[in-house]
Motif scaffolding. Structure first.
Motif, PDB file in Angstrom:
ATOM      1  N   ALA A 170      20.621  13.688   1.214  1.00  0.00           N
ATOM      2  CA  ALA A 170      20.050  12.392   0.544  1.00  0.00           C
ATOM      3  C   ALA A 170      18.418  11.526   0.930  1.00  0.00           C
ATOM      4  CB  ALA A 170      20.456  10.888  -0.284  1.00  0.00           C
ATOM      5  N   LEU A 171      17.917  11.211   0.533  1.00  0.00           N
ATOM      6  CA  LEU A 171      15.855  11.035   0.962  1.00  0.00           C
ATOM      7  C   LEU A 171      15.946   9.820   0.246  1.00  0.00           C
ATOM      8  CD1 LEU A 171      13.897  14.636   1.440  1.00  0.00           C
ATOM      9  CD2 LEU A 171      15.219  12.923   3.229  1.00  0.00           C
ATOM     10  N   GLY A 172      15.167   8.719   1.504  1.00  0.00           N
ATOM     11  CA  GLY A 172      14.854   7.537   0.363  1.00  0.00           C
ATOM     12  C   GLY A 172      13.142   7.899   0.458  1.00  0.00           C
ATOM     13  N   ALA A 173      12.256   6.926  -0.084  1.00  0.00           N
ATOM     14  CA  ALA A 173      10.858   6.439   0.104  1.00  0.00           C
ATOM     15  C   ALA A 173      10.964   4.719   0.488  1.00  0.00           C
ATOM     16  CB  ALA A 173       9.857   6.594  -0.986  1.00  0.00           C
ATOM     17  N   THR A 174      11.010   4.821   1.767  1.00  0.00           N
ATOM     18  CA  THR A 174      10.896   3.071   1.592  1.00  0.00           C
ATOM     19  C   THR A 174       9.482   2.625   2.287  1.00  0.00           C
ATOM     20  OG1 THR A 174      11.585   3.473   3.799  1.00  0.00           O
ATOM     21  CG2 THR A 174      13.315   2.784   2.323  1.00  0.00           C
ATOM     22  N   THR A 175       9.023   1.305   1.597  1.00  0.00           N
ATOM     23  CA  THR A 175       7.862   0.958   1.961  1.00  0.00           C
ATOM     24  C   THR A 175       8.737  -0.329   4.426  1.00  0.00           C
ATOM     25  OG1 THR A 175       9.000  -1.735   1.898  1.00  0.00           O
ATOM     26  CG2 THR A 175       7.465  -0.458   0.227  1.00  0.00           C
ATOM     27  N   GLU A 176       6.886  -0.592   4.162  1.00  0.00           N
ATOM     28  CA  GLU A 176       7.064  -0.684   5.517  1.00  0.00           C
ATOM     29  C   GLU A 176       8.382  -1.965   6.505  1.00  0.00           C
ATOM     30  OE1 GLU A 176       3.239  -2.421   5.780  1.00  0.00           O
ATOM     31  OE2 GLU A 176       2.791  -0.432   8.181  1.00  0.00           O
ATOM     32  N   ASN A 177       8.817  -2.509   5.010  1.00  0.00           N
ATOM     33  CA  ASN A 177       9.289  -4.094   4.889  1.00  0.00           C
ATOM     34  C   ASN A 177      10.793  -3.529   4.720  1.00  0.00           C
ATOM     35  OD1 ASN A 177       9.330  -3.831   2.332  1.00  0.00           O
ATOM     36  ND2 ASN A 177       8.525  -5.945   2.175  1.00  0.00           N
ATOM     37  N   GLY A 178      11.558  -1.724   4.542  1.00  0.00           N
ATOM     38  CA  GLY A 178      12.621  -1.590   4.348  1.00  0.00           C
ATOM     39  C   GLY A 178      13.110  -1.751   3.194  1.00  0.00           C
ATOM     40  N   ARG A 179      12.170  -1.680   1.844  1.00  0.00           N
ATOM     41  CA  ARG A 179      12.643  -1.795   1.044  1.00  0.00           C
ATOM     42  C   ARG A 179      12.647  -0.075  -0.018  1.00  0.00           C
ATOM     43  NH1 ARG A 179      12.628  -5.416  -3.678  1.00  0.00           N
ATOM     44  NH2 ARG A 179      11.897  -6.591  -1.886  1.00  0.00           N
ATOM     45  N   LEU A 180      13.488  -0.161  -0.576  1.00  0.00           N
ATOM     46  CA  LEU A 180      13.849   1.151  -1.596  1.00  0.00           C
ATOM     47  C   LEU A 180      12.768   1.249  -2.313  1.00  0.00           C
ATOM     48  CD1 LEU A 180      15.177   4.085  -0.327  1.00  0.00           C
ATOM     49  CD2 LEU A 180      16.615   3.297  -2.237  1.00  0.00           C
ATOM     50  N   ASP A 231       0.894  -1.116  -0.097  1.00  0.00           N
ATOM     51  CA  ASP A 231      -0.329  -0.243  -0.411  1.00  0.00           C
ATOM     52  C   ASP A 231       0.983   1.457  -0.085  1.00  0.00           C
ATOM     53  OD1 ASP A 231      -1.600   2.172   0.584  1.00  0.00           O
ATOM     54  OD2 ASP A 231      -2.770   0.970   2.149  1.00  0.00           O
ATOM     55  N   PRO A 232       1.051   2.145  -1.033  1.00  0.00           N
ATOM     56  CA  PRO A 232       1.670   3.164  -0.759  1.00  0.00           C
ATOM     57  C   PRO A 232       1.467   4.132  -0.169  1.00  0.00           C
ATOM     58  CG  PRO A 232      -0.489   3.882  -2.435  1.00  0.00           C
ATOM     59  CD  PRO A 232       0.192   2.140  -1.832  1.00  0.00           C
ATOM     60  N   ARG A 233       0.890   3.824   0.356  1.00  0.00           N
ATOM     61  CA  ARG A 233       0.523   5.112   2.747  1.00  0.00           C
ATOM     62  C   ARG A 233       1.246   4.352   3.624  1.00  0.00           C
ATOM     63  NH1 ARG A 233      -5.909   3.878   2.794  1.00  0.00           N
ATOM     64  NH2 ARG A 233      -4.887   1.727   1.272  1.00  0.00           N
ATOM     65  N   THR A 234       1.430   3.174   2.931  1.00  0.00           N
ATOM     66  CA  THR A 234       2.851   3.086   4.014  1.00  0.00           C
ATOM     67  C   THR A 234       4.087   3.247   3.816  1.00  0.00           C
ATOM     68  OG1 THR A 234       2.987   1.131   2.515  1.00  0.00           O
ATOM     69  CG2 THR A 234       1.673   0.820   4.886  1.00  0.00           C
ATOM     70  N   VAL A 235       4.558   4.586   2.603  1.00  0.00           N
ATOM     71  CA  VAL A 235       5.657   4.738   2.211  1.00  0.00           C
ATOM     72  C   VAL A 235       6.264   5.524   3.085  1.00  0.00           C
ATOM     73  CG1 VAL A 235       7.503   5.838   1.132  1.00  0.00           C
ATOM     74  CG2 VAL A 235       5.416   3.606  -0.367  1.00  0.00           C
ATOM     75  N   GLU A 236       7.144   5.543   3.622  1.00  0.00           N
ATOM     76  CA  GLU A 236       8.221   6.609   4.503  1.00  0.00           C
ATOM     77  C   GLU A 236       9.232   7.482   3.535  1.00  0.00           C
ATOM     78  OE1 GLU A 236      10.191   7.469   8.478  1.00  0.00           O
ATOM     79  OE2 GLU A 236       9.983   5.294   8.082  1.00  0.00           O
ATOM     80  N   ILE A 237       9.227   8.596   3.673  1.00  0.00           N
ATOM     81  CA  ILE A 237      10.059   9.541   3.216  1.00  0.00           C
ATOM     82  C   ILE A 237      10.857   9.672   4.366  1.00  0.00           C
ATOM     83  CG2 ILE A 237      10.517  11.569   1.930  1.00  0.00           C
ATOM     84  CD1 ILE A 237       8.292  11.333   0.093  1.00  0.00           C
ATOM     85  N   ALA A 238      12.295   9.029   4.400  1.00  0.00           N
ATOM     86  CA  ALA A 238      13.523   9.985   5.162  1.00  0.00           C
ATOM     87  C   ALA A 238      14.757  10.120   4.620  1.00  0.00           C
ATOM     88  CB  ALA A 238      13.295   8.734   6.615  1.00  0.00           C
ATOM     89  N   PRO A 239      16.002  10.856   5.432  1.00  0.00           N
ATOM     90  CA  PRO A 239      17.272  10.702   4.849  1.00  0.00           C
ATOM     91  C   PRO A 239      17.298   8.999   4.761  1.00  0.00           C
ATOM     92  CG  PRO A 239      16.933  11.841   7.222  1.00  0.00           C
ATOM     93  CD  PRO A 239      15.658  10.939   6.620  1.00  0.00           C
TER      94      PRO A 239
END
Length: 192
Positions: A62-72, A11-19
């Motif tokens: 740098a920023l990354g968008a990762t899923t709940e399981n850590g996949r970039l 679910d794209p709502r679970t994508v987190e953007i962080a350093p």
């Protein structure tokens, strides 16, 4: 659409953007870029060294968008513009020809911005680039994009980027690029 074996589109709502630690996650970032931009294995190898070098430049963010399981599933990075860097030396004559070479001073360059195809058109790219440039000390931003009508160029225009030079030819790149610039902070949709 190519998928990594075992890939499940969360679910794209679970994508987190962080350093994002570019050195540690370079392989993951380049895997996303390869899918988003259609890179060959040889191109990925060359870019791996470039990403590692960029990660060590002063002011790189740098920023990354990762899923709940850590996949970039998306990433972006940039750095303060330096006229002595390769990118600047290539784009300088094109910007000068258009009277825009002053943009190479006091600008934050968005070096790479890519989102996995399965996650595109969901606001992830917009969030990555706005957060990335919001943290810049410089008053404006530069980037280069393929010089064609594309969803990426449309996004950049909605954020306030405008063409500063077109038909920019990078060595070994088969298609021309456009250099785009915007004053910071980037435009937000109304109500945000």
């Amino acid at each position: 659409m190519r998928h990594t074996p075992g890939w499940q589109s969360p679910d794209p709502r679970t994508v987190e953007i962080a350093p994002l630690d570019l050195v540690e996650r370079a392989d993951d970032a380049l895997a996303v870029q390869a899918l988003a931009f259609g890179l060959t294995d040889d191109e990925i190898g060359v870019r791996h060294h470039i990403v590692q070098r960029h990660a060590m430049q002063p002011g790189t963010r740098a920023l990354g968008a990762t899923t709940e399981n850590g996949r970039l599933v998306g990433f972006g990075y940039g750095m303060p513009c330096d006229r002595t860097h390769w990118w600047s030396t290539v784009v300088h004559p094109y910007l000068r020809q258009e009277g825009n070479d002053g943009w190479l001073d006091d600008s934050f360059v968005v070096t790479e911005l890519h989102v996995h195809p399965a996650f595109q058109s969901r606001g992830i790219g917009r969030e990555l680039i706005t957060r990335l440039t919001d943290g810049a000390a410089e008053p404006r931003s530069l980037l280069s994009a393929l010089d064609l009508d594309s969803p990426a160029r449309a996004l950049y225009r909605t954020l306030g980027y405008r063409d500063l030079a077109r038909r920019v030819q990078f060595p070994s790149a088969p298609q021309p690029y456009a250099v785009m610039g915007a004053w910071l902070p980037l435009r937000r949709p109304e109500g945000r």
